[in-house]
Write a protein that holds these residues in place. Structure first.
Motif, PDB file in Angstrom:
ATOM      1  N   THR A   1      34.324-129.336 -12.032  1.00 50.72           N
ATOM      2  CA  THR A   1      33.102-129.090 -12.804  1.00 50.72           C
ATOM      3  C   THR A   1      32.029-128.366 -11.972  1.00 50.72           C
ATOM      4  O   THR A   1      30.961-128.047 -12.505  1.00 50.72           O
ATOM      5  CB  THR A   1      32.526-130.421 -13.307  1.00 50.72           C
ATOM      6  N   SER A   2      32.303-128.127 -10.705  1.00 52.45           N
ATOM      7  CA  SER A   2      31.295-127.515  -9.843  1.00 52.45           C
ATOM      8  C   SER A   2      31.163-126.020 -10.136  1.00 52.45           C
ATOM      9  O   SER A   2      32.098-125.371 -10.628  1.00 52.45           O
ATOM     10  CB  SER A   2      31.650-127.706  -8.369  1.00 52.45           C
ATOM     11  N   GLU A   3      30.005-125.494  -9.809  1.00 53.79           N
ATOM     12  CA  GLU A   3      29.745-124.065 -10.019  1.00 53.79           C
ATOM     13  C   GLU A   3      30.703-123.198  -9.211  1.00 53.79           C
ATOM     14  O   GLU A   3      31.193-122.173  -9.696  1.00 53.79           O
ATOM     15  CB  GLU A   3      28.294-123.761  -9.632  1.00 53.79           C
ATOM     16  N   GLU A   4      30.994-123.625  -7.985  1.00 52.70           N
ATOM     17  CA  GLU A   4      31.900-122.866  -7.125  1.00 52.70           C
ATOM     18  C   GLU A   4      33.308-122.823  -7.701  1.00 52.70           C
ATOM     19  O   GLU A   4      33.967-121.782  -7.694  1.00 52.70           O
ATOM     20  CB  GLU A   4      31.925-123.487  -5.723  1.00 52.70           C
ATOM     21  N   TYR A   5      33.767-123.939  -8.229  1.00 52.34           N
ATOM     22  CA  TYR A   5      35.098-123.999  -8.841  1.00 52.34           C
ATOM     23  C   TYR A   5      35.181-123.040 -10.027  1.00 52.34           C
ATOM     24  O   TYR A   5      36.143-122.266 -10.159  1.00 52.34           O
ATOM     25  CB  TYR A   5      35.421-125.423  -9.292  1.00 52.34           C
ATOM     26  N   ILE A   6      34.196-123.104 -10.898  1.00 51.65           N
ATOM     27  CA  ILE A   6      34.186-122.258 -12.094  1.00 51.65           C
ATOM     28  C   ILE A   6      34.156-120.779 -11.711  1.00 51.65           C
ATOM     29  O   ILE A   6      34.854-119.949 -12.306  1.00 51.65           O
ATOM     30  CB  ILE A   6      32.977-122.623 -12.987  1.00 51.65           C
ATOM     31  N   ARG A   7      33.375-120.451 -10.689  1.00 52.51           N
ATOM     32  CA  ARG A   7      33.260-119.068 -10.226  1.00 52.51           C
ATOM     33  C   ARG A   7      34.595-118.565  -9.649  1.00 52.51           C
ATOM     34  O   ARG A   7      35.048-117.465  -9.978  1.00 52.51           O
ATOM     35  CB  ARG A   7      32.164-118.986  -9.158  1.00 52.51           C
ATOM     36  N   LEU A   8      35.219-119.395  -8.830  1.00 54.90           N
ATOM     37  CA  LEU A   8      36.492-119.000  -8.223  1.00 54.90           C
ATOM     38  C   LEU A   8      37.620-118.959  -9.250  1.00 54.90           C
ATOM     39  O   LEU A   8      38.493-118.089  -9.187  1.00 54.90           O
ATOM     40  CB  LEU A   8      36.855-119.954  -7.083  1.00 54.90           C
ATOM     41  N   ALA A   9      37.588-119.870 -10.196  1.00 56.61           N
ATOM     42  CA  ALA A   9      38.626-119.899 -11.238  1.00 56.61           C
ATOM     43  C   ALA A   9      38.602-118.609 -12.056  1.00 56.61           C
ATOM     44  O   ALA A   9      39.659-118.047 -12.389  1.00 56.61           O
ATOM     45  CB  ALA A   9      38.429-121.113 -12.146  1.00 56.61           C
ATOM     46  N   ALA A  10      37.410-118.127 -12.367  1.00 59.87           N
ATOM     47  CA  ALA A  10      37.286-116.877 -13.119  1.00 59.87           C
ATOM     48  C   ALA A  10      37.819-115.705 -12.305  1.00 59.87           C
ATOM     49  O   ALA A  10      38.487-114.804 -12.838  1.00 59.87           O
ATOM     50  CB  ALA A  10      35.820-116.645 -13.494  1.00 59.87           C
ATOM     51  N   LEU A  11      37.543-115.722 -11.018  1.00 58.99           N
ATOM     52  CA  LEU A  11      38.009-114.652 -10.136  1.00 58.99           C
ATOM     53  C   LEU A  11      39.530-114.686 -10.008  1.00 58.99           C
ATOM     54  O   LEU A  11      40.191-113.631 -10.066  1.00 58.99           O
ATOM     55  CB  LEU A  11      37.362-114.817  -8.762  1.00 58.99           C
ATOM     56  N   ILE A  12      40.091-115.860  -9.875  1.00 61.46           N
ATOM     57  CA  ILE A  12      41.544-116.009  -9.787  1.00 61.46           C
ATOM     58  C   ILE A  12      42.211-115.482 -11.048  1.00 61.46           C
ATOM     59  O   ILE A  12      43.212-114.763 -10.987  1.00 61.46           O
ATOM     60  CB  ILE A  12      41.919-117.487  -9.527  1.00 61.46           C
ATOM     61  N   ASP A  13      41.657-115.810 -12.199  1.00 62.34           N
ATOM     62  CA  ASP A  13      42.209-115.314 -13.464  1.00 62.34           C
ATOM     63  C   ASP A  13      42.176-113.784 -13.507  1.00 62.34           C
ATOM     64  O   ASP A  13      43.139-113.141 -13.956  1.00 62.34           O
ATOM     65  CB  ASP A  13      41.423-115.880 -14.646  1.00 62.34           C
ATOM     66  N   GLU A  14      41.083-113.218 -13.048  1.00 62.14           N
ATOM     67  CA  GLU A  14      40.943-111.757 -13.053  1.00 62.14           C
ATOM     68  C   GLU A  14      41.973-111.115 -12.126  1.00 62.14           C
ATOM     69  O   GLU A  14      42.617-110.120 -12.482  1.00 62.14           O
ATOM     70  CB  GLU A  14      39.536-111.369 -12.622  1.00 62.14           C
ATOM     71  N   PHE A  15      42.149-111.698 -10.951  1.00 65.40           N
ATOM     72  CA  PHE A  15      43.115-111.148  -9.995  1.00 65.40           C
ATOM     73  C   PHE A  15      44.553-111.347 -10.473  1.00 65.40           C
ATOM     74  O   PHE A  15      45.416-110.494 -10.237  1.00 65.40           O
ATOM     75  CB  PHE A  15      42.915-111.789  -8.619  1.00 65.40           C
ATOM     76  N   GLU A  16      44.824-112.464 -11.141  1.00 58.15           N
ATOM     77  CA  GLU A  16      46.163-112.703 -11.705  1.00 58.15           C
ATOM     78  C   GLU A  16      46.520-111.597 -12.695  1.00 58.15           C
ATOM     79  O   GLU A  16      47.630-111.058 -12.679  1.00 58.15           O
ATOM     80  CB  GLU A  16      46.194-114.062 -12.417  1.00 58.15           C
ATOM     81  N   LYS A  17      45.568-111.268 -13.552  1.00 56.46           N
ATOM     82  CA  LYS A  17      45.796-110.219 -14.551  1.00 56.46           C
ATOM     83  C   LYS A  17      46.010-108.876 -13.874  1.00 56.46           C
ATOM     84  O   LYS A  17      46.907-108.112 -14.248  1.00 56.46           O
ATOM     85  CB  LYS A  17      44.599-110.147 -15.497  1.00 56.46           C
ATOM     86  N   LYS A  18      45.197-108.583 -12.846  1.00 55.99           N
ATOM     87  CA  LYS A  18      45.326-107.317 -12.130  1.00 55.99           C
ATOM     88  C   LYS A  18      46.690-107.215 -11.453  1.00 55.99           C
ATOM     89  O   LYS A  18      47.342-106.162 -11.508  1.00 55.99           O
ATOM     90  CB  LYS A  18      44.210-107.209 -11.089  1.00 55.99           C
ATOM     91  N   CYS A  19      47.142-108.279 -10.844  1.00 53.36           N
ATOM     92  CA  CYS A  19      48.445-108.287 -10.176  1.00 53.36           C
ATOM     93  C   CYS A  19      49.572-108.095 -11.168  1.00 53.36           C
ATOM     94  O   CYS A  19      50.540-107.376 -10.903  1.00 53.36           O
ATOM     95  CB  CYS A  19      48.640-109.598  -9.401  1.00 53.36           C
ATOM     96  N   SER A  20      49.442-108.715 -12.333  1.00 54.51           N
ATOM     97  CA  SER A  20      50.452-108.581 -13.378  1.00 54.51           C
ATOM     98  C   SER A  20      50.527-107.139 -13.875  1.00 54.51           C
ATOM     99  O   SER A  20      51.613-106.582 -14.047  1.00 54.51           O
ATOM    100  CB  SER A  20      50.115-109.510 -14.536  1.00 54.51           C
ATOM    101  N   GLU A  21      49.375-106.509 -14.060  1.00 56.07           N
ATOM    102  CA  GLU A  21      49.349-105.113 -14.500  1.00 56.07           C
ATOM    103  C   GLU A  21      49.952-104.200 -13.440  1.00 56.07           C
ATOM    104  O   GLU A  21      50.686-103.252 -13.770  1.00 56.07           O
ATOM    105  CB  GLU A  21      47.887-104.709 -14.784  1.00 56.07           C
ATOM    106  N   ALA A  22      49.661-104.469 -12.177  1.00 61.03           N
ATOM    107  CA  ALA A  22      50.174-103.649 -11.091  1.00 61.03           C
ATOM    108  C   ALA A  22      51.700-103.761 -11.011  1.00 61.03           C
ATOM    109  O   ALA A  22      52.398-102.765 -10.779  1.00 61.03           O
ATOM    110  CB  ALA A  22      49.547-104.074  -9.760  1.00 61.03           C
ATOM    111  N   THR A  23      52.226-104.970 -11.246  1.00 59.94           N
ATOM    112  CA  THR A  23      53.668-105.183 -11.219  1.00 59.94           C
ATOM    113  C   THR A  23      54.344-104.397 -12.326  1.00 59.94           C
ATOM    114  O   THR A  23      55.395-103.764 -12.124  1.00 59.94           O
ATOM    115  CB  THR A  23      53.995-106.685 -11.385  1.00 59.94           C
TER     116      THR A  23
END
Length: 230
Positions: free
Chosen positions: A203-225
């Motif tokens: 529930t922390s702000e840092e967790y929410i911020r990093l989770a959004a970034l991880i999701d964005e990078f996951e999508k980018k990696c999938s597109e690159a693959t």
């Protein structure tokens, strides 16, 4: 002389005809390559340790380049003047040390000087520092050397302080690079973020911020693959 991928990318960023200072030169592979290839006529090979500098001298002598490459025992750029280098390479060390070297040399705040930076660790801290200190990251490339992925940044001072959001801090200009190397870099960064996020409450702000970034990078990696057909 064949350079590894890290130094080869550093060499690619050096301007034709520019005088070069290689900080933390070790065996002086980069200056020797640049002079022998004709890309530069004059270089300074600097190291803070006597042993590596002696290795550099030996390599320079073996290649008959004593008149073109000067060796200097120097803590960063302490013993190097602004008239000795147009392009300054600081490679193979941690971001904290790279930042300290830049901070100790005010003459680098000159738009005519190019910095070629290759951090071994905490590249996000270096990007944040550059953005806040008036340095533009002109170009950035990822490379793979000894099965590890690195970033090489070409920078110059323009005095403009820049925003450095989370995405830029962690992957910089590589986000818009569709090369396999950049895709691998983003993947490696994302794996580290997945480990980092475990240390925060969900529930922390840092967790929410990093989770959004991880999701964005996951999508980018999938597109690159998909684009690279893997």
């Amino acid at each position: 002389m064949k350079l590894d991928e890290r130094l080869a990318q550093c060499a690619e960023f050096v301007r034709e005809g520019a005088s070069v200072a290689d900080i933390g030169t070790d065996h002086a592979y980069l200056p020797v390559y640049l002079v022998k290839s004709g890309k530069t006529k004059k270089a300074v090979a600097a190291d803070v340790r006597v042993g590596p500098l002696e290795n550099a001298k030996g390599n320079i002598i073996r290649n008959g380049l004593e008149s073109s490459i000067k060796t200097v025992l120097s803590d960063g750029l302490e013993k190097i003047g602004p008239d000795e280098a147009d392009d300054i390479v600081i490679a193979g060390m941690g971001s904290e040390l790279i930042i300290r070297i830049i901070e100790a040399a005010p003459w680098l705040r000159d738009s005519k000087k190019h910095l070629i930076l290759q951090p071994m660790t905490r590249a996000e801290e270096l990007r944040k520092y550059l953005c806040r200190s008036g340095f533009e990251i002109i170009s950035e490339r990822a490379c793979i050397s000894c099965k590890k992925t690195y970033s090489v940044m070409l920078c110059a001072f323009d005095g403009k302080e820049r925003e450095c959001d989370d995405r830029f801090m962690y992957v910089g200009e590589l986000y818009d690079d569709n090369s396999p190397q950049a895709g691998r870099y983003i993947y490696v960064v994302n794996e580290k973020l997945k480990k980092k996020i475990k240390g925060f409450e969900s529930t922390s702000e840092e967790y929410i911020r990093l989770a959004a970034l991880i999701d964005e990078f996951e999508k980018k990696c999938s597109e690159a693959t998909e684009e690279n057909g893997d």
